[in-house]
Design a protein around this motif. Structure first.
Motif, short mmCIF file in Angstrom:
data_model
loop_
_atom_site.label_atom_id
_atom_site.label_comp_id
_atom_site.label_asym_id
_atom_site.label_seq_id
_atom_site.Cartn_x
_atom_site.Cartn_y
_atom_site.Cartn_z
N ARG A 23 40.09 45.19 35.62
CA ARG A 23 39.00 44.36 36.03
C ARG A 23 37.95 45.17 36.68
NH1 ARG A 23 40.86 40.84 40.52
NH2 ARG A 23 42.48 42.57 40.80
N ARG A 24 38.39 46.35 37.32
CA ARG A 24 37.45 46.97 38.04
C ARG A 24 36.74 48.07 37.34
NH1 ARG A 24 40.51 46.06 41.08
NH2 ARG A 24 40.37 44.06 42.19
N ALA A 36 31.58 36.22 44.74
CA ALA A 36 32.89 36.39 45.22
C ALA A 36 33.19 35.09 45.38
CB ALA A 36 32.68 36.90 46.76
N CYS A 60 36.25 40.44 40.76
CA CYS A 60 37.06 40.60 42.09
C CYS A 60 36.02 41.60 42.87
CB CYS A 60 38.43 40.74 41.91
SG CYS A 60 39.30 39.44 42.31
N ASN A 61 36.28 41.47 44.16
CA ASN A 61 35.26 42.08 45.01
C ASN A 61 35.83 42.64 46.12
OD1 ASN A 61 32.97 41.45 43.34
ND2 ASN A 61 33.34 39.22 43.95
N TYR A 63 33.05 43.83 48.99
CA TYR A 63 31.86 44.06 49.09
C TYR A 63 31.31 44.77 50.11
CZ TYR A 63 29.95 40.12 46.11
OH TYR A 63 29.55 39.31 44.97
N GLU A 64 32.39 45.36 51.00
CA GLU A 64 32.13 46.62 51.66
C GLU A 64 31.85 47.80 51.25
OE1 GLU A 64 34.30 44.01 52.19
OE2 GLU A 64 34.69 43.68 54.31
N CYS A 118 40.68 32.89 40.84
CA CYS A 118 39.42 33.14 41.35
C CYS A 118 38.50 32.20 41.24
CB CYS A 118 38.88 34.46 40.80
SG CYS A 118 38.78 35.68 42.10
N THR A 153 37.98 42.00 58.70
CA THR A 153 38.30 43.26 58.00
C THR A 153 37.49 44.30 58.88
OG1 THR A 153 38.14 42.12 55.91
CG2 THR A 153 37.37 44.31 55.90
N ASN A 201 42.01 47.21 46.72
CA ASN A 201 42.76 45.90 46.88
C ASN A 201 43.04 45.49 48.31
OD1 ASN A 201 44.10 47.07 44.16
ND2 ASN A 201 43.05 44.99 43.71
N ARG A 206 46.30 43.16 53.50
CA ARG A 206 45.64 42.14 53.30
C ARG A 206 46.27 40.65 52.92
NH1 ARG A 206 44.50 42.06 47.40
NH2 ARG A 206 43.21 40.28 47.61
N SER A 217 41.48 35.47 50.42
CA SER A 217 42.52 36.77 50.55
C SER A 217 41.70 37.98 51.29
CB SER A 217 43.10 37.40 49.33
OG SER A 217 43.28 36.35 48.46
N LYS A 219 40.81 41.26 53.03
CA LYS A 219 41.38 42.70 52.78
C LYS A 219 41.36 43.68 54.05
CE LYS A 219 40.21 42.72 47.70
NZ LYS A 219 39.31 43.24 46.92
N1 LIG Z 1 37.13 42.37 53.29
C1 LIG Z 1 37.14 41.58 52.08
N2 LIG Z 1 38.08 40.87 51.44
C2 LIG Z 1 37.72 40.35 50.10
C3 LIG Z 1 36.54 40.40 49.64
C4 LIG Z 1 35.54 41.27 50.13
O1 LIG Z 1 34.42 41.28 49.62
N3 LIG Z 1 35.82 41.87 51.40
N4 LIG Z 1 36.52 39.53 48.33
C5 LIG Z 1 37.39 38.56 48.16
C6 LIG Z 1 37.39 38.20 46.74
S1 LIG Z 1 35.82 37.49 46.31
C7 LIG Z 1 38.41 38.28 45.97
S2 LIG Z 1 38.54 37.30 44.53
C8 LIG Z 1 39.61 38.86 46.35
C9 LIG Z 1 39.89 40.01 45.17
O2 LIG Z 1 41.05 40.40 45.50
P1 LIG Z 1 41.64 41.62 44.79
O3 LIG Z 1 40.37 42.65 44.38
O4 LIG Z 1 42.66 42.42 45.15
O5 LIG Z 1 41.90 41.07 43.29
O6 LIG Z 1 39.45 39.44 47.65
C10 LIG Z 1 38.80 38.95 48.74
N5 LIG Z 1 38.78 39.64 49.83
#
Ligand SMILES: Nc1nc2c(c(=O)[nH]1)N[C@H]1C(S)=C(S)[C@@H](COP(=O)(O)O)O[C@H]1N2
Ligand SMILES: [Mo]
Length: 299
Positions: A23-24, A36, A60-61, A63-64, A118, A153, A201, A206, A217, A219
């Motif tokens: 995916r990434r 997102a 999947c993101n 953004y930081e 998602c 986060t 991830n 997370r 979710s 992270k």
């Molecule tokens: N801190 C943080 N958590 C985040 C995000 C983020 O940008 N920053 N993106 C979210 C989004 S939009 C998704 S779809 C999921 C993706 O998790 P994965 O990449 O482990 O599948 O993380 C979420 N948690």
């Protein structure tokens, strides 16, 4: 601690690890900014074409580390995850700074194979390792006045190149109602596919709430706060019309810019057919949490 929940999914249902990772890793020219999410989603996001596998798989993101498709995989390495401390505060009996090791030593780690959906329409089945958030809340003791759990986060400009850009209001924050947080399905994940969480991830810790869209979710959590009022959430702050507090997977409520009735499972091949999305992502056991609530109003 006794098991309160049993997987109905098995290893056969799991999305191949290669597909999950790709995916990434796959690069693509199509703009992914704000997906997102969907702060500035391209109009075509609503009709992901079979040939735009990269679009689907990179949505999947983290953004930081940037909004580009390959950014998290490329730059999340910079995050120092050892040592790691989680501040637990607010309406709890035992507030404090808990080291990740200390938390781990007191929690039951188990594998949970969960459907993951998602907001952009793709879905997958991921084997997580982790412990129930409810067990952690029990460990710190929740005061009776508490009604919500807020998550934050890490915010580290030195390690996170993406926070230099105001695409979201940093730090990334999320929240759950206390009953959602205590539900045995709600997982604090520490690994996936049998390995420690990769940084991109959300290492080392997370959230995973399988009946809600992926963006819930949060992270790389550094703070968990028990509160008596509904906490802000990053995507709601960015675009309240499109992202509500609850963010339950709901095929009956359209996202303002696309239908949420179907999803495209990853790993079924590039031409994998869309299938109907299930209410609560199929996790019917959470339905009672929302008895009497209007889920169109509370999306
Ligand atoms: N801190 C943080 N958590 C985040 C995000 C983020 O940008 N920053 N993106 C979210 C989004 S939009 C998704 S779809 C999921 C993706 O998790 P994965 O990449 O482990 O599948 O993380 C979420 N948690
Ligand atoms: Mo997402």
């Amino acid at each position: 601690m006794s098991r309160r929940w049993t997987n109905d999914l098995t290893a056969q249902d799991v999305t191949p690890e290669r597909v999950f990772l790709n995916r990434r890793q796959l690069m693509s020219g199509a703009g992914a900014l704000g997906i997102a999410g969907g702060l500035a989603a391209p109009a075509h996001a609503q009709e992901l074409e079979p040939n735009s596998f990269e679009d689907i798989t990179n949505y999947c993101n983290f953004y930081e580390f940037g909004t580009g498709k390959s950014d998290p995989a490329q730059y999340a390495e910079a995050l120092t995850t050892e040592p790691w401390t989680v501040q637990i505060d607010g309406l709890v009996e035992k507030p404090g700074d808990y080291s990740f090791e200390d938390i781990l030593s007191q929690m039951d780690i188990e594998e949970r194979i969960y459907r993951f959906r998602c907001v952009e329409a793709w879905s997958m089945v991921v084997p997580w390792n982790g412990f129930e958030l409810g067990d952690l809340l029990e460990m710190v003791g929740v005061k009776p006045e508490a009604q919500y759990v807020a998550f934050e986060t890490a915010y580290r400009p030195d390690e996170m190149r993406g926070v230099a850009y105001p695409v979201l209001d940093w730090p990334y924050v999320e929240g759950l109602r206390l009953d959602e947080a205590r539900h045995p399905l709600t997982l604090m994940a520490t690994g996936l596919y049998g390995k420690p969480l990769p940084n991109q991830n959300g290492a080392p810790l997370r959230l995973v709430v399988p009946w809600k869209y992926g963006f819930k979710s949060i992270k790389s959590i550094v703070r968990i706060t028990l509160t008596d009022s509904q906490p802000p959430t990053s995507w709601n702050k960015a675009n309240a019309r499109e992202y509500g507090f609850y963010s339950n997977v709901n095929p009956n409520v359209d996202h303002p810019r696309w239908s949420q009735a179907t999803e495209r499972p990853l790993g079924g091949g590039l031409l994998a057919r869309r299938k109907p999305t299930l209410m609560f992502n199929g996790y019917d056991e959470v339905a009672s949490l929302y008895d009497g609530m209007d889920l169109t109003e509370n999306f």
